[in-house]
Motif scaffolding. Structure first.
Motif, PDB file in Angstrom:
ATOM      1  N   THR A 201      -2.357   1.392  -2.138  1.00 13.88           N
ATOM      2  CA  THR A 201      -3.535   1.546  -2.943  1.00 13.88           C
ATOM      3  C   THR A 201      -4.767   2.351  -2.428  1.00 13.88           C
ATOM      4  OG1 THR A 201      -3.001  -0.448  -3.759  1.00 13.88           O
ATOM      5  CG2 THR A 201      -5.171   0.350  -4.300  1.00 13.88           C
TER       6      THR A 201
ATOM      7  N   THR B  24      -4.461   4.484  -0.083  1.00 17.30           N
ATOM      8  CA  THR B  24      -4.081   6.036   0.335  1.00 17.30           C
ATOM      9  C   THR B  24      -4.217   6.831  -0.980  1.00 17.30           C
ATOM     10  OG1 THR B  24      -2.666   4.932   1.987  1.00 17.30           O
ATOM     11  CG2 THR B  24      -2.174   7.501   1.093  1.00 17.30           C
ATOM     12  N   GLY B  25      -3.468   6.060  -2.237  1.00 16.07           N
ATOM     13  CA  GLY B  25      -3.526   6.630  -3.620  1.00 16.07           C
ATOM     14  C   GLY B  25      -4.784   7.092  -3.920  1.00 16.07           C
TER      15      GLY B  25
ATOM     16  N   ARG C  96      -6.260   9.966  -2.024  1.00 18.06           N
ATOM     17  CA  ARG C  96      -5.715  11.179  -2.597  1.00 18.06           C
ATOM     18  C   ARG C  96      -6.582  11.829  -3.739  1.00 18.06           C
ATOM     19  NH1 ARG C  96      -0.818  14.265  -3.089  1.00 18.06           N
ATOM     20  NH2 ARG C  96      -0.563  14.848  -5.494  1.00 18.06           N
ATOM     21  N   GLU C  97      -6.392  10.922  -4.790  1.00 21.77           N
ATOM     22  CA  GLU C  97      -7.295  11.663  -5.973  1.00 21.77           C
ATOM     23  C   GLU C  97      -8.676  11.788  -5.724  1.00 21.77           C
ATOM     24  OE1 GLU C  97      -5.916  12.002  -8.912  1.00 21.77           O
ATOM     25  OE2 GLU C  97      -3.975  11.534  -7.641  1.00 21.77           O
TER      26      GLU C  97
ATOM     27  N   ASN D 209       4.016  10.442  -4.981  1.00 24.08           N
ATOM     28  CA  ASN D 209       4.677   9.421  -5.806  1.00 24.08           C
ATOM     29  C   ASN D 209       4.173   8.011  -5.201  1.00 24.08           C
ATOM     30  OD1 ASN D 209       6.726   7.321  -6.362  1.00 24.08           O
ATOM     31  ND2 ASN D 209       8.134   8.721  -6.787  1.00 24.08           N
ATOM     32  N   PRO D 210       3.615   7.120  -5.907  1.00 22.27           N
ATOM     33  CA  PRO D 210       3.158   5.765  -5.536  1.00 22.27           C
ATOM     34  C   PRO D 210       4.034   4.975  -4.714  1.00 22.27           C
ATOM     35  CG  PRO D 210       3.125   5.795  -8.016  1.00 22.27           C
ATOM     36  CD  PRO D 210       3.556   7.055  -7.388  1.00 22.27           C
TER      37      PRO D 210
ATOM     38  N   ARG E 276       4.960   5.887  -1.345  1.00 25.73           N
ATOM     39  CA  ARG E 276       3.774   5.786  -0.543  1.00 25.73           C
ATOM     40  C   ARG E 276       3.797   4.547   0.114  1.00 25.73           C
ATOM     41  NH1 ARG E 276       0.370   8.785  -4.086  1.00 25.73           N
ATOM     42  NH2 ARG E 276      -0.061   7.008  -5.286  1.00 25.73           N
TER      43      ARG E 276
ATOM     44  N   GLU F 119      -5.681   2.853  -9.030  1.00 24.42           N
ATOM     45  CA  GLU F 119      -4.359   2.960  -8.352  1.00 24.42           C
ATOM     46  C   GLU F 119      -3.600   1.686  -8.463  1.00 24.42           C
ATOM     47  OE1 GLU F 119      -1.497   5.025  -6.215  1.00 24.42           O
ATOM     48  OE2 GLU F 119      -3.527   5.651  -7.187  1.00 24.42           O
TER      49      GLU F 119
END
Length: 495
Positions: free
Chosen positions: A276, A278-279, A282-283, A334-335, A338, A459
């Motif tokens: 979570t 990490t995503g 990223r955004e 791709n979650p 990840r 996320e």
């Protein structure tokens, strides 16, 4: 003989500066009980629990000429009302106003001439709520099983069960003067000459050498340094010069939903939480116009609980704390992938010799879990930009309601300190069915930390949605099994 700080604890004090105060902070949001909870009530509650934490009425005194490590002495002028303070928010008492106050309190260093802790009762929150902000220096509570004042004020019932109150016959002992401190230091130097070298190294900031001697982990320290020197942390906007001001943001996630994601994707709840973060990173990087490609990563220092096979998994004090230097795959879009990649990396790091034990970690980064919540991270003497980009702490909390003088605790957020050159630290803890994220950031370099907090919640929602539909997640190759130790996922406390 005086009770002297360890070389490690002394290092925490010597390395602290106005831009990087080292205390671990946090805040509790409470539901105001019938009849209210005012400053006098909190002072009385804290006073009644101080016998449980005697160190909280002691202060640090330095030995002239740094001939020995500083000593703990009773504070003859101890005044609980200095440490338990009162504040209030202007109307309407929003969360944004509370976070701004927490950021300002967090940025303010503790007074080293007094016991190293503070507590603030914050009134005026909307919806008839109050908050309690705590600040505790790691040198004050220096062990895995130590507790701080923020814990001892909490009970598991609105009206605690009858139990004998701890006797409070505390009378401050007269602190030794400069001559006595020097004389004891000379006696110690005669009995243990190596203590002088340790003291000099500590006072000059040679934390790695000092902690290595203290903990018997010099070899591990050098190995870890060699490994990270060959493969330094990626360049990141999270690292650079930081100032004295902070911004604090928060996020929340439903624990049962996270467990549902884990059941579908495998791994641990800790893997899901790291995915979570990490995503969201990223955004956040993309929103700033930073280049993000498939190989882009952000290195996190991730403390985890490491337990022997026969340790009770429900005992939060069993086992030890270890930490991993983990490259978060922010370049992976791709979650599901990840989560799989992080789970594989966590198992491989823990079982393949890439974990950093609690003792070694202190020598590298100043990490010293000060309470059962085990929240705290601080890099020493500018090492963080070379070793890792940020700290992500995730520890389990109680899954039943707790109360402070009858006031039910609704939420609890950790505020992890920033290292020199580190613009962001993320703390997570679970309580009563919810995971709470506390984000502490440099006010200027990570001014949009509130955006990152929003992205964390988004996320979580995306992960929940993607696991209720679509094909199963790809499974990575199995990792080697460790013969005697295993890691325990954080917030949910289960694998």
């Amino acid at each position: 003989m005086v009770d002297r700080l360890t070389s490690l604890d002394a290092s925490f004090l010597y390395l602290e500066d106005p831009d990087t105060p080292m205390h671990v902070a946090g805040f509790l949001v409470l539901e105001s009980p019938r009849g209210g909870l005012d400053h006098e009530d909190l002072v009385e509650l804290v006073s009644s629990r101080l016998p449980l934490v005697p160190r909280f009425r002691q202060k640090v005194v330095e030995v002239p000429g740094h001939l020995a490590n500083p000593a703990w002495v009773d504070d003859p002028d101890f005044d609980v009302t200095y440490h338990v303070r009162r504040s209030a928010l202007p109307r309407p008492g929003t969360e944004e106003q509370l976070l701004d106050l927490v950021a300002r309190l967090t940025a303010r260093p503790l007074d080293h001439h007094r016991p190293l802790w503070e507590m603030y009762l914050v009134e005026g929150l909307a919806d008839d709520r109050i908050a309690v902000v705590t600040k505790t220096h790691p040198a004050l509570v220096d062990g895995l099983t130590a507790i701080d004042i923020g814990q001892v004020i909490l009970d598991d019932a609105p009206v605690p069960a009858d139990r004998p109150a701890p006797a409070d016959d505390w009378r401050p002992r007269r602190p030794p003067g400069p001559v006595a401190l020097v004389w004891e230091a000379v006696e110690e130097a005669v009995q243990r000459p190596t203590a002088v070298l340790d003291t000099v190294r500590t006072a000059t900031g040679d934390l790695r050498a000092t902690a290595g001697r203290l903990l018997g982990t010099a070899g591990s320290v050098l190995t870890a340094l060699a490994r990270t020197t060959v493969r330094p942390a990626p360049t990141s906007p999270l690292n650079g010069p930081i100032g004295r001001q902070r911004r604090v943001a928060v996020a929340r996630a439903d624990l049962e939903q996270l467990k549902g994601v884990r059941r579908v994707l495998g791994g641990t709840v800790n893997d899901v939480l790291l995915a979570t973060v990490t995503g969201a990173l990223r955004e956040w990087l993309l929103s700033r116009g930073e280049p993000v490609v498939g190989s882009t990563s952000v290195r996190a220092l991730v403390p985890v609980s490491v337990r022997p096979d026969d340790t009770d998994l429900d005992d939060p004090t069993g086992g030890v704390v270890s930490s991993l230097l983990l490259d978060l795959p922010v370049g992976e879009p791709n979650p599901r992938v990840r989560v799989a990649r992080i789970g594989y990396a966590m198992r491989g790091a823990a079982q393949g010799g890439q974990s950093v034990g609690a003792g070694t970690l202190v020598a590298l980064s100043g990490f010293a879990p000060p309470t059962l919540h085990a929240l705290g991270a601080r890099a020493a003497s500018g090492l963080s930009r070379r070793l890792f980009n940020l700290v992500v702490t995730n520890v389990p909390g109680p899954q039943q309601p707790l109360y402070a003088s009858g006031a039910r605790m609704l939420e609890v957020f950790p505020v992890v300190p920033l290292a020199r050159g580190q613009g962001l630290a993320i703390g997570l803890t679970s309580y009563d069915g919810t995971v709470y994220f506390g984000l502490n950031a440099d006010r200027d370099s990570v001014s949009d930390v509130d955006v990152l907090a929003d992205l964390i919640e988004q996320e979580v929602a995306d992960l929940v949605e993607t696991t209720t539909q679509g094909p199963p997640a790809p499974q990575p190759p199995p990792a080697r099994r460790a013969p005697t130790r295993r890691t325990r996922g954080g917030a949910a406390g289960g694998d």
